[in-house]
Design an enzyme around this catalytic site. Sequence first.
Site, PDB file in Angstrom:
ATOM      1  N   ASP A  71     -20.231  -7.372 -31.522  1.00 57.22           N
ATOM      2  CA  ASP A  71     -21.022  -7.467 -32.750  1.00 57.22           C
ATOM      3  C   ASP A  71     -22.135  -6.418 -32.740  1.00 57.22           C
ATOM      4  O   ASP A  71     -22.328  -5.678 -33.714  1.00 57.22           O
ATOM      5  CB  ASP A  71     -21.574  -8.878 -32.961  1.00 57.22           C
ATOM      6  CG  ASP A  71     -22.087  -9.523 -31.679  1.00 57.22           C
ATOM      7  OD1 ASP A  71     -22.073  -8.872 -30.613  1.00 57.22           O
ATOM      8  OD2 ASP A  71     -22.518 -10.696 -31.747  1.00 57.22           O
ATOM      9  N   TYR A  90      -3.285 -11.386 -31.924  1.00 58.07           N
ATOM     10  CA  TYR A  90      -2.049 -10.973 -32.582  1.00 58.07           C
ATOM     11  C   TYR A  90      -0.826 -11.218 -31.697  1.00 58.07           C
ATOM     12  O   TYR A  90       0.207 -10.579 -31.876  1.00 58.07           O
ATOM     13  CB  TYR A  90      -2.117  -9.493 -32.957  1.00 58.07           C
ATOM     14  CG  TYR A  90      -3.121  -9.146 -34.035  1.00 58.07           C
ATOM     15  CD1 TYR A  90      -3.809 -10.129 -34.740  1.00 58.07           C
ATOM     16  CD2 TYR A  90      -3.397  -7.824 -34.350  1.00 58.07           C
ATOM     17  CE1 TYR A  90      -4.730  -9.805 -35.720  1.00 58.07           C
ATOM     18  CE2 TYR A  90      -4.319  -7.486 -35.335  1.00 58.07           C
ATOM     19  CZ  TYR A  90      -4.985  -8.480 -36.015  1.00 58.07           C
ATOM     20  OH  TYR A  90      -5.891  -8.150 -36.984  1.00 58.07           O
TER      21      TYR A  90
END
Length: 322
Positions: free
Chosen positions: A190, A115
């Site tokens: 994950d 971002y």
Amino acid sequence: MVKVAVVEGDGIGHEVIPVARDILAAVRPDFEFFDVEVGYGLWERTGCACGEETMAELRSADAILFGAITTPPDPDYRSAVLQIRHDLDLYANVRPIQGGDVDIVIVRENTEGLYSGIEWTEPDRACTVRVVTRRGSERVARYACTLAKSRRHLTVGNKANVLKSDCLFVEVCMAEAARANVPCTARYIDALCLDVLMRPDRYDVIVTTNIFGDILSDAAAYLVGGLGMLPSANIGERHALFEPVHGSAPDIAGQNIANPIAAIRSAAMLLRHVGDPASAAAVEGAVRRVVDVGVRTPDLGGTAGTREFGAAVLREVGRGKA
């Protein structure tokens, strides 16, 4: 006097933020509130979602109560949320996942990573640069360690087995944890996402990079009833902004069915930030009691509207003050 900028934003922000503001005003009538318009609606009218005059208003506040912003897939639209986080240097995004037996705090680096805003498009590809700096990693790690000091443990969410930039992030976070004498473990993001959902009792404070923190906290919302339950704080050295984790939800906007709990709990985080933990606890307790007696919005299996739920919390807060 504490000055609070109130930004409703777009969509259901116009419904949940007035509820949170009314509750803030009830517990702290000495606060000074002023409205600031930011978002897609403003951009449609003026071509600017958050200009310099708006930023000056936000900088003048002691704290910002923020709603939700619609971000269209338009190349000419600059995300107002990312702009505010960047311009106010709100480097730590704190997202508590709390309810029932679950008590996890996710601390997300808030100003860089994917971002960072370094993007461009070419005829056959679109590129986004992921930036992870030592300074950015150190300060978010220090903030997370401060929280973990009064709790149990710190987990560093990462993908260092694939992303070299995460090697730096893990190295810095582990070093800061060792310096602060905080027990710390690194986990690949994950596997961490799955394990948090399956065994939330294993986790306490989790620090991770920008996009991983965004995804992990949204997934973890499942544990406590959904995104309508999650508040957040965006913390900088000189400024602080408090907002529900959910988006603007235009599909349900204007129907009086949005869950205002995340906005109310964000207001409670604001109270803690300005040094009033007693009022924060009163607001959080009022929310719990209202839910426990069966007053719930449709997403929680109830029939109460946004305004009706807010009114019930206001009454409960009033009883607590009596």
